[in-house]
Design a protein around this motif. Structure first.
Motif, PDB file in Angstrom:
ATOM      1  N   PHE A  60      -7.033   2.221   8.940  1.00 44.68           N
ATOM      2  CA  PHE A  60      -6.793   2.785  10.271  1.00 44.68           C
ATOM      3  C   PHE A  60      -5.360   3.289  10.390  1.00 44.68           C
ATOM      4  CE2 PHE A  60      -5.163   2.259  14.589  1.00 44.68           C
ATOM      5  CZ  PHE A  60      -5.981   3.149  15.251  1.00 44.68           C
ATOM      6  N   LEU A  61      -4.418   2.547   9.806  1.00 43.65           N
ATOM      7  CA  LEU A  61      -3.012   2.922   9.920  1.00 43.65           C
ATOM      8  C   LEU A  61      -2.627   4.026   8.931  1.00 43.65           C
ATOM      9  CD1 LEU A  61      -1.474  -0.617  10.467  1.00 43.65           C
ATOM     10  CD2 LEU A  61      -1.666   1.215  12.150  1.00 43.65           C
ATOM     11  N   GLY A  62      -3.619   4.517   8.157  1.00 44.37           N
ATOM     12  CA  GLY A  62      -3.342   5.642   7.276  1.00 44.37           C
ATOM     13  C   GLY A  62      -3.013   5.232   5.852  1.00 44.37           C
ATOM     14  N   PHE A  63      -3.203   3.953   5.535  1.00 45.31           N
ATOM     15  CA  PHE A  63      -3.024   3.510   4.155  1.00 45.31           C
ATOM     16  C   PHE A  63      -4.382   3.019   3.672  1.00 45.31           C
ATOM     17  CE2 PHE A  63       0.892   3.108   6.458  1.00 45.31           C
ATOM     18  CZ  PHE A  63       1.807   3.712   5.612  1.00 45.31           C
ATOM     19  N   GLY A  64      -4.410   2.325   2.542  1.00 47.72           N
ATOM     20  CA  GLY A  64      -5.688   1.774   2.108  1.00 47.72           C
ATOM     21  C   GLY A  64      -6.591   2.849   1.551  1.00 47.72           C
ATOM     22  N   ILE A  65      -7.830   2.928   2.093  1.00 51.81           N
ATOM     23  CA  ILE A  65      -8.778   3.938   1.634  1.00 51.81           C
ATOM     24  C   ILE A  65      -8.412   5.269   2.289  1.00 51.81           C
ATOM     25  CG2 ILE A  65     -11.201   4.637   1.587  1.00 51.81           C
ATOM     26  CD1 ILE A  65     -10.812   2.187  -0.057  1.00 51.81           C
ATOM     27  N   LEU A  66      -8.186   6.276   1.456  1.00 54.59           N
ATOM     28  CA  LEU A  66      -7.723   7.551   1.999  1.00 54.59           C
ATOM     29  C   LEU A  66      -8.857   8.564   2.084  1.00 54.59           C
ATOM     30  CD1 LEU A  66      -4.391   7.747  -0.032  1.00 54.59           C
ATOM     31  CD2 LEU A  66      -4.711   6.970   2.322  1.00 54.59           C
ATOM     32  N   PRO A  67      -8.866   9.395   3.148  1.00 54.40           N
ATOM     33  CA  PRO A  67      -9.857  10.464   3.242  1.00 54.40           C
ATOM     34  C   PRO A  67      -9.705  11.405   2.043  1.00 54.40           C
ATOM     35  CG  PRO A  67      -8.523  10.287   5.238  1.00 54.40           C
ATOM     36  CD  PRO A  67      -7.909   9.403   4.226  1.00 54.40           C
ATOM     37  N   PRO A  68     -10.758  12.108   1.621  1.00 56.84           N
ATOM     38  CA  PRO A  68     -12.047  12.257   2.315  1.00 56.84           C
ATOM     39  C   PRO A  68     -12.999  11.079   2.138  1.00 56.84           C
ATOM     40  CG  PRO A  68     -12.052  13.519   0.282  1.00 56.84           C
ATOM     41  CD  PRO A  68     -10.675  12.941   0.425  1.00 56.84           C
ATOM     42  N   THR A  69     -12.685  10.112   1.250  1.00 58.71           N
ATOM     43  CA  THR A  69     -13.554   8.940   1.137  1.00 58.71           C
ATOM     44  C   THR A  69     -13.554   8.221   2.480  1.00 58.71           C
ATOM     45  OG1 THR A  69     -12.883   8.703  -1.156  1.00 58.71           O
ATOM     46  CG2 THR A  69     -13.994   6.827  -0.160  1.00 58.71           C
ATOM     47  N   PRO A  70     -14.721   8.036   3.108  1.00 53.50           N
ATOM     48  CA  PRO A  70     -14.708   7.379   4.406  1.00 53.50           C
ATOM     49  C   PRO A  70     -14.696   5.857   4.265  1.00 53.50           C
ATOM     50  CG  PRO A  70     -16.924   8.100   3.884  1.00 53.50           C
ATOM     51  CD  PRO A  70     -16.066   8.469   2.702  1.00 53.50           C
ATOM     52  N   SER A  71     -14.024   5.181   5.209  1.00 48.40           N
ATOM     53  CA  SER A  71     -14.207   3.742   5.381  1.00 48.40           C
ATOM     54  C   SER A  71     -14.177   3.544   6.891  1.00 48.40           C
ATOM     55  CB  SER A  71     -13.096   2.949   4.691  1.00 48.40           C
ATOM     56  OG  SER A  71     -12.021   2.710   5.568  1.00 48.40           O
ATOM     57  N   SER A  94       0.820  -1.207   0.000  1.00 47.85           N
ATOM     58  CA  SER A  94       0.000   0.000   0.000  1.00 47.85           C
ATOM     59  C   SER A  94       0.849   1.250   0.000  1.00 47.85           C
ATOM     60  CB  SER A  94      -0.856   0.026   1.257  1.00 47.85           C
ATOM     61  OG  SER A  94      -2.130  -0.327   0.970  1.00 47.85           O
ATOM     62  N   SER A  95       1.925   1.239   0.780  1.00 45.80           N
ATOM     63  CA  SER A  95       2.714   2.454   0.877  1.00 45.80           C
ATOM     64  C   SER A  95       3.586   2.628  -0.359  1.00 45.80           C
ATOM     65  CB  SER A  95       3.557   2.441   2.153  1.00 45.80           C
ATOM     66  OG  SER A  95       4.826   1.920   1.906  1.00 45.80           O
ATOM     67  N   LEU A  96       4.023   1.542  -0.965  1.00 38.46           N
ATOM     68  CA  LEU A  96       4.890   1.664  -2.140  1.00 38.46           C
ATOM     69  C   LEU A  96       4.104   2.016  -3.388  1.00 38.46           C
ATOM     70  CD1 LEU A  96       7.373  -1.347  -1.701  1.00 38.46           C
ATOM     71  CD2 LEU A  96       7.792   1.056  -1.252  1.00 38.46           C
ATOM     72  N   PHE A  97       2.891   1.446  -3.528  1.00 36.89           N
ATOM     73  CA  PHE A  97       2.171   1.617  -4.784  1.00 36.89           C
ATOM     74  C   PHE A  97       1.023   2.618  -4.697  1.00 36.89           C
ATOM     75  CE2 PHE A  97       4.313  -2.422  -5.230  1.00 36.89           C
ATOM     76  CZ  PHE A  97       4.807  -2.360  -6.520  1.00 36.89           C
ATOM     77  N   ARG A  98       0.691   3.100  -3.490  1.00 39.53           N
ATOM     78  CA  ARG A  98      -0.411   4.060  -3.331  1.00 39.53           C
ATOM     79  C   ARG A  98      -1.631   3.646  -4.165  1.00 39.53           C
ATOM     80  NH1 ARG A  98       0.305   6.765   1.080  1.00 39.53           N
ATOM     81  NH2 ARG A  98       2.520   6.855   1.464  1.00 39.53           N
ATOM     82  N   PRO A  99      -2.216   2.494  -3.871  1.00 32.89           N
ATOM     83  CA  PRO A  99      -3.218   1.942  -4.780  1.00 32.89           C
ATOM     84  C   PRO A  99      -4.540   2.697  -4.767  1.00 32.89           C
ATOM     85  CG  PRO A  99      -3.059   0.623  -2.803  1.00 32.89           C
ATOM     86  CD  PRO A  99      -2.003   1.668  -2.690  1.00 32.89           C
TER      87      PRO A  99
END
Lengths: 297, 317
Positions: free
Chosen positions: A238-249, A153-158
């Protein structure tokens, strides 16, 4: 709730007359109360997150500029209050559920497809195909899963679709092993031999003859995969990767709520409770399906 | 269980670890961008200096060449140098290993002490209200997100009750054993919670299988008490299937530790991992991922060997 603790054999109290397989499955499933509860909860949750946004008066990123700065209190207008940017927390929770459930379902779908494909090929063809695929499965099982998904997630900013691919690409191994063992056992059975004698090709044997007989365990594994995909996505977000704000998850809502733990704890309690109840329901459902579809005789 | 079995099991781990290292190295080094990207936007670092660093870290070489150079020095005990701090990777990791071992050691020990009786009670009172309750508890335990649990604990014990510090390793100016234990107890409890939930399930199902065996009935018939039967006859055999699944869980425990350390600002290798990700510190990331994978592989070998040791019927030719 006694159904959870039922042991092998006890599920098979059914007697003649003979019923169709699916009818027996449904009957056994309905007796597993936690699973029925889980199914009802998931259906309810699905209805809320699919149709909720059409009913809600606010958009997920719509800000009330009078309420900016601190999380707002719970009241009749904002059931769960507002966040520090003046956005309605209930709306964001429901949109977040949409995202989390969609990513969970899609991730589980990818994982089930990959796991079934790899397990089927390994179990059906055996030999070097099996060796290569299973060594690869062993390798993937030996890399710590959360750090790996964080790293990717951090390397590829998916983007969300790629994220689904990453999550699915990291939780297929259990399914692959399971499908392989099913195929190893089923490929020796007479009906497969009969089909082979009639001239059925390898792919046809896999898809038309063996796969339908392994559908029970695959369904159970797919159900449980939904739970791990939701968990993985929310941990990641939760750790700040994955789905990024403003899109909520649900995961990133928890992250956003954590600085306000002392003043607005409900902002953190609600999304976590949603994750817990959803994953719990999925696990109950999986347990019930296991009892219903794979009675241990 | 023979020595040759142990050696063969260990030997089988070597190609596995090589495969893991190839995949990890490829993922880390083929990703877009790189550790030197942070200097690109820094006007005080000239392009020539960046080129020099690129050469110094070997990042100008083709990835396969980089891999073999990394493997060669790794095998010689040189894990490379951190790009952020310039210190050796191994010493950076060892510096942070202590807190992680304290945290996970306490969590695992606590989980074992709690999960064992829970599983046994559940199995011996099978079908009772207590069993149902404990089963429900373990379902809830494996379905609870670790990070949420951590936030709830902080909310209850730090914000509301004020009993424990909400995060950190020790207070500034303090460092006494009591102070450090006060910091340790909450993350360790959170980490052990999910482990207790899944372990008690394994122990329960192992125990249920064993309690249906004929020799258990024989033991009862001889007049042994229930405690005697459980402790002397059943427990050892019930542990056999449990041991393997516990090792498989090792991967989940690592994930839990990373999350727990992050939420509680615990200065272990999980936090080091998060910091290294921010700075794209390839050597540290590679070292940590290899260490974690090595731990998982080792846990599986230990499980297989323990399995063989606990069950003398198992012979591997």
């Amino acid at each position: 709730m006694a159904d959870l603790t039922r042991e092998a054999g006890e599920t098979l109290a059914t007697t003649a007359p003979p019923q169709s397989y699916w009818r027996r499955v449904r009957k056994r499933f309905m007796r597993h109360k936690p699973a029925v509860f889980g199914l009802c909860f998931l259906v309810l949750m699905a209805i809320v997150v699919v149709f909720g946004p059409f009913v809600l008066p606010y958009g997920f990123d719509q800000q009330d500029y009078d309420l900016i700065g601190l999380p707002g209190p719970m009241n009749a207008e904002h059931w769960l209050g507002t966040d520090q940017l003046g956005r309605d927390a209930t709306t964001r929770l429901i949109y977040g559920g949409r995202v989390s459930l969609a990513v969970g379902l899609a991730g589980a779908l990818v994982a089930t497809f990959l796991g079934t494909l790899i397990g089927a090929l390994a179990g059906f063809y055996r030999g070097w195909v099996d060796t290569i695929l299973m060594r690869f499965t062993d390798i993937m099982l030996s890399i710590p899963p959360l750090p790996l998904v964080l790293l990717l997630s951090s390397l590829f900013r998916p983007s969300p679709p790629l994220l689904v691919g990453i999550i699915g690409g990291l939780i297929w191994m259990g399914t692959a092993r399971l499908v392989r063992s099913q195929f190893l056992a089923l490929r020796e059975r007479e009906f497969v031999e009969a089909a082979r004698a009639l001239g059925a090709s390898g792919p046809r044997l896999i898809v038309r003859h063996i796969l339908p007989n392994a559908i029970g365990p695959i369904t159970v594994a797919a159900t449980l995969a939904v739970g791990s995909a939701i968990m993985t996505e929310s941990a990641l977000s939760f750790l700040g990767f994955g789905i990024l704000p403003p899109t909520p998850s649900w995961g990133n809502l928890l992250n956003a709520a954590s600085p306000w733990l002392s003043t607005a704890p409900w902002l953190a309690i609600a999304p976590g409770l949603c994750i817990l109840l959803t994953v719990l329901s999925v696990n109950f459902l999986g347990d019930g399906l296991r009892d219903a579809m794979e009675p241990r005789e | 269980m023979s020595l040759s079995y142990l050696l063969r099991r260990l030997g089988g781990a070597i190609p596995l670890l090589l495969g893991i290292s190839v995949i990890l190295f490829a993922i880390i080094h083929l990703a877009p961008g790189g550790p030197l990207d942070m200097y690109l936007e820094n006007p005080s670092v000239s392009p020539e200096a960046i080129e020099q660093m690129r050469t110094a870290y070997g990042l100008d070489q083709p990835v396969p060449v980089q891999y073999f150079l990394w493997l060669k020095s790794m095998l010689a005990g040189d894990w490379g140098y951190s790009i952020r701090t310039g210190k050796p990777v191994l010493s950076e990791i060892l510096n942070r290993l202590g807190p992680t071992l304290q945290l996970s050691g306490l969590a695992l020990g606590f989980a074992f002490i709690v999960a064992m009786p829970l599983g046994v009670i559940s199995a011996t009172r099978r079908g009772s209200k207590l069993d149902t309750g404990l089963t429900l508890f373990s379902f809830a335990g494996i379905s609870t997100p670790v990070f949420w649990m951590a936030l709830l604990f902080q909310l209850l014990f730090s914000v509301q009750l004020g009993w424990l510090p909400s995060a950190g390793y020790q207070s500034v100016g303090d460092g006494s054993l009591v102070d450090r234990l006060r910091h340790l107890v909450m993350p360790a409890t959170v980490l052990s919670f999910a482990i207790i939930a899944s372990w008690s399930r394994y122990i329960r199902s192992g125990m249920v299988d064993v309690l249906n065996q004929d020799y258990i009935r024989t033991a009862y018939a001889k007049g042994r008490t229930e405690i005697g039967v459980v402790v002397l006859h059943a427990l050892r055999n019930a542990m056999i299937p449990a041991v393997t699944v516990i090792a498989v869980d090792f991967a989940t425990i690592i994930s839990g530790a990373v999350i727990t350390e992050t939420v509680f600002a615990w200065p272990g290798i999980g936090r080091l991992f998060m910091e290294a990700m921010d700075g794209r510190d390839y050597p540290i990331l590679m070292g940590l991922m290899m260490l974690g994978s090595f731990g998982i592989v080792l846990a599986n070998v230990i499980a297989d060997v323990t399995y063989a040791a606990l069950d003398p019927r198992i012979r591997y030719g």
